[in-house]
Scaffold this motif. Structure first.
Motif, PDB file in Angstrom:
ATOM      1  N   ALA A  15       0.828  -1.212   0.000  1.00 50.01           N
ATOM      2  CA  ALA A  15       0.000   0.000   0.000  1.00 50.01           C
ATOM      3  C   ALA A  15       0.860   1.258   0.000  1.00 50.01           C
ATOM      4  N   THR A  16       1.877   1.300   0.851  1.00 51.89           N
ATOM      5  CA  THR A  16       2.700   2.503   0.944  1.00 51.89           C
ATOM      6  C   THR A  16       3.533   2.722  -0.318  1.00 51.89           C
ATOM      7  N   ALA A  17       4.012   1.655  -0.942  1.00 53.69           N
ATOM      8  CA  ALA A  17       4.772   1.798  -2.183  1.00 53.69           C
ATOM      9  C   ALA A  17       3.888   2.367  -3.294  1.00 53.69           C
ATOM     10  N   LEU A  18       2.649   1.885  -3.369  1.00 55.09           N
ATOM     11  CA  LEU A  18       1.727   2.388  -4.393  1.00 55.09           C
ATOM     12  C   LEU A  18       1.337   3.830  -4.118  1.00 55.09           C
ATOM     13  N   TRP A  19       1.197   4.205  -2.860  1.00 53.43           N
ATOM     14  CA  TRP A  19       0.863   5.597  -2.541  1.00 53.43           C
ATOM     15  C   TRP A  19       2.041   6.522  -2.796  1.00 53.43           C
ATOM     16  N   ALA A  20       3.260   6.010  -2.700  1.00 50.65           N
ATOM     17  CA  ALA A  20       4.415   6.801  -3.104  1.00 50.65           C
ATOM     18  C   ALA A  20       4.346   7.092  -4.602  1.00 50.65           C
ATOM     19  N   GLY A  21       3.953   6.069  -5.363  1.00 52.39           N
ATOM     20  CA  GLY A  21       3.754   6.271  -6.800  1.00 52.39           C
ATOM     21  C   GLY A  21       2.633   7.256  -7.082  1.00 52.39           C
ATOM     22  N   ASN A  22       1.611   7.267  -6.236  1.00 49.95           N
ATOM     23  CA  ASN A  22       0.505   8.205  -6.399  1.00 49.95           C
ATOM     24  C   ASN A  22       0.970   9.649  -6.214  1.00 49.95           C
ATOM     25  N   ALA A  23       1.849   9.873  -5.231  1.00 46.21           N
ATOM     26  CA  ALA A  23       2.363  11.223  -5.008  1.00 46.21           C
ATOM     27  C   ALA A  23       3.165  11.711  -6.212  1.00 46.21           C
ATOM     28  N   ILE A  24       3.968  10.816  -6.774  1.00 39.21           N
ATOM     29  CA  ILE A  24       4.757  11.189  -7.945  1.00 39.21           C
ATOM     30  C   ILE A  24       3.851  11.454  -9.141  1.00 39.21           C
ATOM     31  N   ALA A  25       2.865  10.568  -9.353  1.00 38.51           N
ATOM     32  CA  ALA A  25       1.935  10.741 -10.462  1.00 38.51           C
ATOM     33  C   ALA A  25       1.140  12.037 -10.318  1.00 38.51           C
ATOM     34  N   GLY A  26       0.689  12.323  -9.079  1.00 36.67           N
ATOM     35  CA  GLY A  26      -0.056  13.551  -8.853  1.00 36.67           C
ATOM     36  C   GLY A  26       0.762  14.787  -9.156  1.00 36.67           C
ATOM     37  N   ARG A  27       2.045  14.727  -8.816  1.00 37.07           N
ATOM     38  CA  ARG A  27       2.923  15.858  -9.110  1.00 37.07           C
ATOM     39  C   ARG A  27       3.150  15.997 -10.612  1.00 37.07           C
ATOM     40  N   LEU A  28       3.310  14.874 -11.308  1.00 35.39           N
ATOM     41  CA  LEU A  28       3.522  14.905 -12.755  1.00 35.39           C
ATOM     42  C   LEU A  28       2.296  15.416 -13.506  1.00 35.39           C
ATOM     43  N   LEU A  29       1.114  15.229 -12.914  1.00 35.28           N
ATOM     44  CA  LEU A  29      -0.130  15.640 -13.580  1.00 35.28           C
ATOM     45  C   LEU A  29      -0.497  17.098 -13.319  1.00 35.28           C
ATOM     46  N   VAL A  30       0.286  17.800 -12.491  1.00 33.23           N
ATOM     47  CA  VAL A  30       0.020  19.217 -12.260  1.00 33.23           C
ATOM     48  C   VAL A  30       0.143  19.968 -13.589  1.00 33.23           C
ATOM     49  N   GLY A  31      -0.893  20.703 -13.957  1.00 31.53           N
ATOM     50  CA  GLY A  31      -0.916  21.421 -15.222  1.00 31.53           C
ATOM     51  C   GLY A  31      -1.626  20.663 -16.330  1.00 31.53           C
ATOM     52  N   SER A  32      -1.838  19.354 -16.146  1.00 32.67           N
ATOM     53  CA  SER A  32      -2.544  18.551 -17.142  1.00 32.67           C
ATOM     54  C   SER A  32      -3.997  18.296 -16.752  1.00 32.67           C
ATOM     55  N   ILE A  33      -4.302  18.333 -15.446  1.00 38.27           N
ATOM     56  CA  ILE A  33      -5.653  18.123 -14.970  1.00 38.27           C
ATOM     57  C   ILE A  33      -5.789  18.812 -13.620  1.00 38.27           C
ATOM     58  N   SER A  34      -6.912  19.451 -13.385  1.00 37.92           N
ATOM     59  CA  SER A  34      -7.121  20.137 -12.112  1.00 37.92           C
ATOM     60  C   SER A  34      -7.225  19.121 -10.986  1.00 37.92           C
ATOM     61  N   PRO A  35      -6.842  19.491  -9.768  1.00 36.78           N
ATOM     62  CA  PRO A  35      -6.699  18.503  -8.686  1.00 36.78           C
ATOM     63  C   PRO A  35      -7.988  17.780  -8.315  1.00 36.78           C
ATOM     64  N   ILE A  36      -9.100  18.497  -8.179  1.00 34.18           N
ATOM     65  CA  ILE A  36     -10.336  17.832  -7.757  1.00 34.18           C
ATOM     66  C   ILE A  36     -10.905  16.992  -8.899  1.00 34.18           C
ATOM     67  N   THR A  37     -10.746  17.475 -10.123  1.00 34.90           N
ATOM     68  CA  THR A  37     -11.174  16.683 -11.278  1.00 34.90           C
ATOM     69  C   THR A  37     -10.357  15.402 -11.372  1.00 34.90           C
ATOM     70  N   LEU A  38      -9.074  15.464 -11.064  1.00 34.54           N
ATOM     71  CA  LEU A  38      -8.234  14.274 -11.050  1.00 34.54           C
ATOM     72  C   LEU A  38      -8.770  13.253 -10.062  1.00 34.54           C
ATOM     73  N   SER A  39      -9.122  13.711  -8.867  1.00 39.31           N
ATOM     74  CA  SER A  39      -9.667  12.797  -7.862  1.00 39.31           C
ATOM     75  C   SER A  39     -10.983  12.192  -8.320  1.00 39.31           C
ATOM     76  N   ALA A  40     -11.842  13.002  -8.932  1.00 35.93           N
ATOM     77  CA  ALA A  40     -13.138  12.502  -9.402  1.00 35.93           C
ATOM     78  C   ALA A  40     -12.969  11.471 -10.516  1.00 35.93           C
ATOM     79  N   VAL A  41     -12.103  11.757 -11.476  1.00 33.84           N
ATOM     80  CA  VAL A  41     -11.872  10.823 -12.584  1.00 33.84           C
ATOM     81  C   VAL A  41     -11.225   9.546 -12.067  1.00 33.84           C
ATOM     82  N   ARG A  42     -10.277   9.685 -11.160  1.00 36.47           N
ATOM     83  CA  ARG A  42      -9.592   8.529 -10.591  1.00 36.47           C
ATOM     84  C   ARG A  42     -10.574   7.573  -9.937  1.00 36.47           C
ATOM     85  N   TRP A  43     -11.433   8.085  -9.063  1.00 35.44           N
ATOM     86  CA  TRP A  43     -12.340   7.222  -8.318  1.00 35.44           C
ATOM     87  C   TRP A  43     -13.514   6.761  -9.172  1.00 35.44           C
TER      88      TRP A  43
END
Length: 300
Positions: A15-43
């Motif tokens: 779980a923690t390794a995958l969430w580390a990947g999530n932090a990196i992915a979230g940072r890489l997606l800055v500027g490509s998708i708005s943060p709350i929209t990212l969460s909505a699309v993800r879930w």
């Protein structure tokens, strides 16, 4: 009785390794998708992927309808608000600040357990929390602990602090016995119920983002690939593993494993940049493990 065995350790590390990947992915997606929209699309995507396995949870005789209030709270704390706050924090805060504040989770877990669940922390747990946080500090400052003095607080830091507190409440709620826990439900149905409840909250938050004109998404193969990753790995797999780990080790001990997230994040970032692991990575790993072992020891 909680027990820290090999399977539980594997669940929590996954779980923690995958969430580390999530932090990196979230940072890489800055500027490509708005943060709350990212969460909505993800879930939303995660719910669709899980639907073939957990669709029975929506049947009229499902226990979902008797426990909907509790599941709405679980969805808010663990799925809706936590991930929205995390992605919002990444917009303004630095990675070192976000991960350091997130590493305070064992402290919040001990405090919430004592205040709301009548579980008083032991001296060993307090010592373990200090040792683990020391290991996290070494990772984040690359061995220079004096760098902590130069850190400055921003809005994102406050958001990740709130997210960490809500996640501590979520983890404690997972251990509550009753008809709405993982011990009684098929895992896919329980997880789908949480995701659906969290998606309702995320959709509400996303509505405000859209109304304010801040919602956007730039669709390309890179963006789509990262969204698919966060919908499968850090969402479905990680949440399932965390649920199993918390019920096996207990929320207090499980919280110490969250300190591996900044370590894994640093290692993944170094691997992406072609940098080999450094000595301080090994030292930090050892301190975090020592902290977990100390906190898991039972009082005689």
């Amino acid at each position: 009785m909680y027990q820290l065995n090999f399977a539980t350790v594997a669940y929590l590390l996954t779980a923690t390794a995958l969430w580390a990947g999530n932090a990196i992915a979230g940072r890489l997606l800055v500027g490509s998708i708005s943060p709350i929209t990212l969460s909505a699309v993800r879930w939303g995507l995660a719910a669709l992927l899980l639907l073939p396995l957990g669709w029975r949870v929506f049947m009229p005789k499902s226990p979902l309808w008797k426990t909907k209030k509790r599941l709405l709270i679980l969805g808010l704390f663990g799925v809706g608000s936590y991930n929205v706050l995390l992605y919002l924090a990444l917009q303004t805060s630095t990675a070192i600040n976000v991960t350091l504040i997130g590493a305070s989770m064992p402290i919040w877990m001990l405090l919430i357990g004592a205040l709301f669940y009548q579980v008083k922390p032991s001296l060993l747990q307090l010592i373990g929390a200090f040792v683990s946080l020391l290991g996290v500090g070494i990772v984040l400052t690359r061995g220079d602990l004096a760098a902590l003095l130069s850190m400055q607080m921003v809005v994102g830091d406050l958001l990740i602090m709130l997210a960490t507190i809500l996640w501590a409440f979520y983890s404690w709620m997972l251990t509550r016995t009753g008809p709405s826990t993982e011990r009684h439900w098929p895992w896919a149905e329980f997880l789908l119920a949480q995701i659906t409840a969290g998606l309702l909250w995320t959709g509400l938050f996303d509505g405000f983002e859209i109304a304010l004109g801040h919602a956007f998404i730039v669709l390309n193969w890179w963006t789509i690939s990262l969204i698919v990753f966060v919908a499968i790995g850090p969402s479905l797999i990680a949440y399932r593993c965390w649920g199993l780990g918390v019920t096996g080790a207990g929320p207090t001990v499980a919280a110490f494993f969250a300190n591996f997230i900044p370590l894994f994040t640093a290692l993944l970032s170094a691997a992406m940049l072609g940098e080999p692991p450094q000595f301080f990575h090994g030292l930090a790993f050892a301190l975090i493990v020592v902290g977990i072992v100390i906190s898991a020891r039972r009082r005689r």
